[in-house]
Design an enzyme around this catalytic site. Structure first.
Site, short mmCIF file in Angstrom:
data_model
loop_
_atom_site.label_atom_id
_atom_site.label_comp_id
_atom_site.label_asym_id
_atom_site.label_seq_id
_atom_site.Cartn_x
_atom_site.Cartn_y
_atom_site.Cartn_z
NE ARG A 53 -2.00 -1.75 2.81
CZ ARG A 53 -2.17 -2.99 2.40
NH1 ARG A 53 -3.14 -3.30 1.60
NH2 ARG A 53 -1.37 -3.95 2.81
CB THR A 54 3.43 2.59 2.23
OG1 THR A 54 2.67 2.20 3.37
CG2 THR A 54 4.04 3.95 2.49
CE LYS A 82 26.14 -3.56 -7.15
NZ LYS A 82 26.33 -2.56 -8.21
NE ARG A 103 7.31 1.00 4.69
CZ ARG A 103 6.10 0.47 4.78
NH1 ARG A 103 5.92 -0.80 4.52
NH2 ARG A 103 5.07 1.20 5.13
CG HIS A 131 3.85 4.24 8.58
ND1 HIS A 131 3.94 5.05 7.46
CD2 HIS A 131 3.41 3.03 8.14
CE1 HIS A 131 3.55 4.35 6.40
NE2 HIS A 131 3.24 3.13 6.79
C1 NCD Z 1 1.74 -0.62 8.22
C2 NCD Z 1 3.25 -0.55 8.34
O1 NCD Z 1 3.95 -0.77 7.37
O2 NCD Z 1 3.70 -0.23 9.43
N1 NCD Z 1 1.31 -0.85 6.92
C3 NCD Z 1 1.10 0.19 6.08
O3 NCD Z 1 1.98 0.96 5.80
N2 NCD Z 1 -0.14 0.35 5.61
C4 NCD Z 1 1.14 -1.56 9.16
C5 NCD Z 1 1.61 -2.97 9.15
O4 NCD Z 1 2.50 -3.36 8.39
O5 NCD Z 1 1.08 -3.72 9.96
#
Ligand code: NCD
Length: 309
Positions: A53-54, A82, A103, A131
């Site tokens: 999703r993100t 590397k 991320r 997040h």
């Molecule tokens: C969340 C995350 O990555 O922290 N997911 C997301 O970004 N929608 C929650 C999760 O992974 O449980």
């Protein structure tokens, strides 16, 4: 001018946040107005940790704005394998892109990157820490569906120890008045002490409970469910013991308040039974859609692009 980054939801003032949420709602209503706003701009998504999703919602957001995207979806497919440092990678990517979403499994890695970057960096999740763009998504969902934040009673249920979305959202909600928290978790997965200390220091009413039952749900306006964060557990045995600790099913929804919205950052594992999806109070898929609008609003804001009404 130094670029503006997003590391924590608190990087925006409450007024700035209001404007961002307003922009998200305007995008939802008039997407065509924004369809060319980022023409000629590029977003790089640097994902050192898995995501559906993100990453895709960032990419969809940039595409909806008429921009282009580039990036990698795992550590193995980047030069990190590397041994390249995040600082070196960001210096290089700053030459290829106008804005970066990162991320990383290590807490603080996007912050390190932001210090070396010539373009805005967005923290798209750093380990078990923060997040912020999920928080913006959650705030847009809550404000759009409840109309306000003040005075809400918000329950968080599941892995409150490792769930970074929980830590970020609690911090963000603390800036509104009259908010109450009900923290529902097994003893071993309670919120980290810095989150609890923050709540105590700010004098926010909160209770920590183990059971998800009629008593704990009775005053909730929002129930924010989370999965056990398997990848952050120290061993598989503990995960197996904890993973089905909570299951929100139709029976539980029968004893929940009529106005209690169920949110979940997704991915869902077993903690919400599929039979709950049809309940009008289950809004987690709408929440994912709000995630695209708010990321569009964020990209525009950090790039300093405004679209005339
Ligand atoms: C969340 C995350 O990555 O922290 N997911 C997301 O970004 N929608 C929650 C999760 O992974 O449980």
């Amino acid at each position: 001018m130094a670029p503006r980054h997003l590391m924590s939801p608190l990087d925006f003032t409450v007024e700035e946040l209001d404007k961002l949420l307003d922009l998200g709602n305007d995008i939802e209503k008039h997407p065509e107005k924004y369809a060319h706003a980022c023409e000629g701009k590029r977003l790089a998504t640097l994902f050192y940790e898995p995501s559906t999703r993100t990453r895709l919602s960032f990419e969809a957001a940039m595409m909806n704005l008429g921009g282009k995207v580039l990036g990698f979806a795992s550590q193995d497919s980047s030069s990190a394998s590397k041994g390249e440092s995040v600082s070196d990678t960001i210096r290089v990517v700053s030459c290829y892109a106008d804005i970066v979403a990162m991320r990383h499994p290590k807490e603080g890695a996007p912050l390190v990157a932001s210090m070396k970057s010539a373009v805005p960096v967005i923290n798209a999740g750093d380990g078990g820490h923060q997040h912020p763009t999920q928080t913006l998504t959650d705030l847009l969902t809550i404000r759009s569906l409840k109309g306000h934040f003040d005075g809400l009673t918000v329950g968080f249920c599941g892995d409150l120890k490792f769930g970074r979305t929980v830590h970020s959202l609690i911090e963000a909600l603390c800036r509104y008045s009259g908010i109450r928290f009900v923290l529902i978790s097994p003893e071993e997965l309670r919120v980290p002490s810095y989150v609890r200390d923050g709540l105590k220091a700010g004098g926010f009413p909160f209770q920590e409970v183990v059971a998800l039952n009629e008593e704990t749900m009775k005053d909730l306006d929002i129930l924010y469910m989370t999965r056990a964060q398997r990848e952050r557990f120290f061993n598989e045995e503990d995960y197996v013991r904890m993973k089905d600790f909570y299951i929100l099913d139709r029976e539980k929804m029968k004893i929940a308040p009529e106005g209690m919205l169920v949110l979940h950052p997704l991915p869902r594992v077993n903690e919400i039974a599929v039979e709950v999806d049809d309940d009008p109070r289950a809004v987690y898929f709408r929440q994912a859609q709000y995630g695209v609008y708010i990321r569009m609003a964020l990209i525009l804001t950090l790039l300093g692009i405004s679209v005339d009404a």
